[in-house]
Design a protein around this motif. Structure first.
Motif, PDB file in Angstrom:
ATOM      1  N   ALA A 248       0.665  -1.346  -0.059  1.00 54.26           N
ATOM      2  CA  ALA A 248      -0.155   0.078   0.183  1.00 54.26           C
ATOM      3  C   ALA A 248       0.890   1.146  -0.002  1.00 54.26           C
ATOM      4  N   PRO A 249       0.465   2.443  -0.426  1.00 53.92           N
ATOM      5  CA  PRO A 249       1.416   3.793  -0.409  1.00 53.92           C
ATOM      6  C   PRO A 249       1.528   3.926   0.966  1.00 53.92           C
ATOM      7  N   SER A 250       2.896   4.128   1.492  1.00 55.75           N
ATOM      8  CA  SER A 250       3.184   4.696   2.666  1.00 55.75           C
ATOM      9  C   SER A 250       3.085   6.016   2.698  1.00 55.75           C
ATOM     10  N   LEU A 251       1.982   6.827   3.277  1.00 58.82           N
ATOM     11  CA  LEU A 251       1.630   8.202   3.486  1.00 58.82           C
ATOM     12  C   LEU A 251       2.163   8.811   4.609  1.00 58.82           C
ATOM     13  N   PRO A 252       3.323   9.586   4.385  1.00 60.22           N
ATOM     14  CA  PRO A 252       3.766  10.411   5.656  1.00 60.22           C
ATOM     15  C   PRO A 252       2.702  11.369   6.053  1.00 60.22           C
ATOM     16  N   SER A 253       2.700  11.814   7.312  1.00 60.24           N
ATOM     17  CA  SER A 253       1.515  12.680   7.891  1.00 60.24           C
ATOM     18  C   SER A 253       1.689  13.796   6.982  1.00 60.24           C
ATOM     19  N   GLY A 254       0.423  14.282   6.844  1.00 70.60           N
ATOM     20  CA  GLY A 254       0.132  15.581   6.053  1.00 70.60           C
ATOM     21  C   GLY A 254      -0.090  16.571   7.164  1.00 70.60           C
ATOM     22  N   ARG A 255       0.912  16.842   8.153  1.00 71.11           N
ATOM     23  CA  ARG A 255       0.480  17.790   9.185  1.00 71.11           C
ATOM     24  C   ARG A 255       0.098  19.132   8.986  1.00 71.11           C
ATOM     25  N   SER A 256       1.129  19.798   7.856  1.00 69.73           N
ATOM     26  CA  SER A 256       0.799  21.280   7.455  1.00 69.73           C
ATOM     27  C   SER A 256      -0.470  21.231   6.957  1.00 69.73           C
ATOM     28  N   LEU A 257      -0.964  20.435   6.073  1.00 72.51           N
ATOM     29  CA  LEU A 257      -2.245  20.388   5.266  1.00 72.51           C
ATOM     30  C   LEU A 257      -3.246  20.242   6.308  1.00 72.51           C
ATOM     31  N   GLN A 258      -3.131  19.383   7.296  1.00 72.85           N
ATOM     32  CA  GLN A 258      -4.259  19.172   8.305  1.00 72.85           C
ATOM     33  C   GLN A 258      -4.039  20.206   9.195  1.00 72.85           C
ATOM     34  N   ALA A 259      -3.166  20.809   9.539  1.00 70.78           N
ATOM     35  CA  ALA A 259      -3.152  22.000  10.466  1.00 70.78           C
ATOM     36  C   ALA A 259      -4.087  23.216   9.757  1.00 70.78           C
ATOM     37  N   ARG A 260      -4.004  23.273   8.559  1.00 71.90           N
ATOM     38  CA  ARG A 260      -4.391  24.639   7.790  1.00 71.90           C
ATOM     39  C   ARG A 260      -6.025  24.302   8.019  1.00 71.90           C
TER      40      ARG A 260
END
Length: 693
Positions: A248-260
């Motif tokens: 499966a694709p390993s998806l590193p955290s999208g913290r900056s997008l989530q924070a926005r």
């Protein structure tokens, strides 16, 4: 081929017609007869003196015919008087042939079995099973007599004789039915041996505890229930391993997008939402597919969790898809995601059956070339002409409404790119832990067990329908204060047409009673676009009252609605009532749910409505629903396969479920080769289907 794996046609006396009847009971091989267990037992192992008979008791009686006559009453009957030295009993036959009358000559000896009841001549047995005795006749039965589940045209005596043949074959060819649980494991888990358990259940000794057998608590029954539950558990683990063997694709955290995203929300996340997001985030970072079920009560904020997961996938260069079971709910999710994600520069596409022509072609093109990073839709997302560029996360809302095959189809949409998408399954129908352990053994389970601040508990009252005018007045008052209300019509008939007629009639009646209110109508036979228009008008506050069938059960979000009337609530399951009630109490105003029932209520219905009044806790309600209605109903249509259990009962055997997990681990560790044949024994054709998903 061994004697027990042959088809039932190999047994003497089984022709095509009988084989067809047996197939209706899922008996196709000889071995299936051994696993066709009795529902209950009769004790025919001792003869009861007539003098000691009691009305309402079943017994074997033996005696001499004193007289037999055809008597005329309201119905003509053959009355046989039987004496045994201790007393006299009547046998009464309403259906009899002249030859039968000839059998009961004075002085003939008869042994019969049946239930004694008080009749016109004292104690009588109606239509007993009987046989005329010869001088050298056999003694009474040596074991308790089993009563089997049967089907039209298949008598108990025929079933018993076939099962007796199967038991004789088991004696002569024991190796053809292997006990797949190794001796060491059986001893560790205190389980009796397979053959001994089967023989005991088909032929219990006279001293067997009938009550314990009737309750399904005998060790021999528990052994088979445990083996069946183990087979289901192993099949789901197999599914999980098979899916997780894919990359499966390993998806590193999208913290900056989530924070926005979080900065634009008018409320902070609850602790429970944050905990579940941490679990999902960790799964998405792994290079094997996430398989996670998120349970959260009505209004606990599952959609925000889904959006945060989608953002992690999008930040990792993948598409996310969310699928809902109805167009109303899918469209609502689409609007929510569009409002949330468009400001972040993310294109959201929408796909449902009602989308036609150019709009549909445009949506499909945006999904295929990857411009649409977030896709929301109904099962239209599964169709063969829908292609994703790189699907990394599939979110399925209200999982129990989708078939297993549909989840598989969505998974295949991602496999085109060589990777299996992560799966996030969400439900607002709380599933009792015991059921989740079995039905969703292939999924990790997260629970959002906290409601956001500002949600007010809904006050629930039960009112008989003769007080309908008071309820109508209550609606008038609520709407005069600027609030909105729902009126939900339910009908016992499953017919869509009748449900809709009832809803239309109710709307007319309420329009007459409340001429000052704007009243809308939504039911299952309306076109999706018309339904969506009415829902949009209600949400926008253009309608005061919405009359609906249960189509509004899931996901409709109108914070200004503070009153819900549910007609005939006694006809719905508790979990469904709880879902409907969750449509109100979504704002900060005190909200009410009125259960408008039709008296008299059975004790069972009274108990169910009392649960609704006492608690708003979806998990408590689901546990009670399981207790009162059984697993097939609580999980929704029989999607899991677990509702098709042959011997085990999830409610009765819930205490076994903890041990099942441990037994599954031990078996895979010590005798992995036994897993496949065990699954085949209990799931048969289903085994292949499970392996697919």
């Amino acid at each position: 081929m061994s004697s027990l794996t042959q088809t039932v046609s190999a047994l003497s006396g089984v022709g095509e017609a009988l084989a067809a009847k047996l197939a209706r009971l899922r008996i196709e091989q000889v071995a299936d007869l051994l696993f066709h267990l009795p529902l209950r037992y009769q004790d025919r192992t001792r003869i009861t003196p007539i003098a000691t008979l009691r009305a309402g008791h079943e017994a074997v009686v033996e005696g001499e015919v004193a007289a037999s006559d055809v008597v005329k009453g309201r119905r003509r009957s053959l009355l046989v008087r039987l004496k045994d030295g201790s007393g006299i009993l009547s046998l009464r036959f309403f259906h009899f042939a002249p030859a039968q009358q000839q059998q009961f000559q004075a002085g003939a000896r008869v042994r019969c079995f049946g239930e004694a009841r008080a009749g016109a001549t004292g104690l009588e047995i109606y239509h007993p099973e009987y046989r005329l005795l010869k001088a050298d006749d056999t003694p009474v039965e040596e074991h308790l007599t089993p009563i089997y589940p049967t089907t039209e045209g298949l008598h108990q005596s025929r079933l018993r004789s076939l099962i007796a043949q199967a038991l004789r074959l088991l004696d002569s060819d024991a190796a053809s039915l292997p006990d797949w649980l190794p001796t060491g494991l059986r001893e560790r888990f205190h389980l009796p041996e397979l053959h001994a358990s089967l023989r005991y259940l088909h032929e219990p000794p006279p001293e067997a505890d009938i009550e314990r057998l009737a309750e399904g608590r005998h060790p021999a029954q528990r052994r088979l229930a445990m083996e069946e539950l183990l087979a289901h558990q192993l099949s789901l683990r197999q599914v999980r391993l098979r899916i997780q063997a894919d990359g499966a694709p390993s998806l590193p955290s999208g913290r900056s997008l989530q924070a926005r995203f979080l900065t634009q929300l008018p409320f902070p996340l609850t602790g429970a939402q944050q905990r579940v997001l941490d679990e999902i985030g960790h799964d998405l970072e792994c290079p094997r597919p996430m398989l996670r079920l998120v349970q959260g009560d009505v209004g606990s904020g599952k959609t925000v969790v889904a959006a945060m997961a989608a953002l992690q996938a999008i930040a990792g260069g993948c598409q996310a898809a969310m699928m809902a079971p109805t167009e109303i709910l899918a469209e609502q999710h689409y609007r929510t995601f569009r409002d949330w994600l468009t400001p972040l520069g993310i294109e959201v596409a929408w796909l449902a059956g009602k989308l036609k022509g150019k709009a549909r072609l445009d949506a499909k093109a945006a999904i295929q070339d990857g411009r649409a990073q977030m896709v929301v839709g109904t099962h239209a997302l599964f169709q063969g002409d829908v292609h994703f560029q790189r699907l990394g996360l599939a979110i399925v809302d209200e999982q129990h409404r989708f078939g297993v095959h549909q989840r598989l189809a969505l998974r295949e949409k991602g496999e085109a790119g060589g990777l299996t998408p992560h799966q996030l399954v969400m439900t607002a129908t709380p599933i009792p832990r015991t059921l989740a352990m079995s039905a969703y053994a292939d999924l990790d389970v997260s629970v959002i067990d906290e409601l956001p601040p500002g949600r007010t508990p809904v006050q629930t009252v039960a009112v008989p329908d003769e007080r309908r005018p008071e309820v109508v007045t209550r609606i008038r008052q609520a709407c005069a204060q600027g609030r909105q209300a729902y009126w939900v019509c339910t009908l016992i008939e499953e017919s869509d047409a009748l449900q809709c007629q009832a809803a239309e009639a109710t709307r007319e009646e309420l329009t007459d009673a409340l001429p000052e209110l704007a009243i809308g109508l939504v039911h299952g036979r309306m076109k999706a676009a018309d339904k969506a228009d009415v829902m949009a008008a209600f949400k926008a506050g253009e309608l005061d009252l919405l009359v609906a069938t249960t189509v509004i059960e899931v996901g409709v979000d109108v914070p200004n609605a503070s009153l819900m009337i549910i007609e005939n609530p006694e006809r719905l399951g508790l979990s469904q009532l709880h879902q409907l009630r969750g449509r109100v109490g979504r704002g900060s105003t005190e909200s009410y749910c009125v259960l408008l029932y039709h008296p008299p209520l059975s004790a069972h219905s009274r108990e169910r409505l009392a649960v609704m009044r006492e608690t708003g806790d979806g998990f408590r309600i689901a546990e009670k629903d399981l207790e009162l209605r059984g697993p097939g109903e609580v999980l929704g249509t029989r999607q899991t396969g677990l509702a098709q259990l042959k011997i085990a009962d999830l409610e009765r055997d819930r205490d076994l479920l903890e041990r099942i997990s441990a037994l599954a681990v031990a078996l895979l560790d010590e005798a992995p080769e036994a897993s496949e044949p065990l699954i085949r024994r209990w799931l048969g054709e289903e085994a292949g289907r499970y392996g697919q998903v």
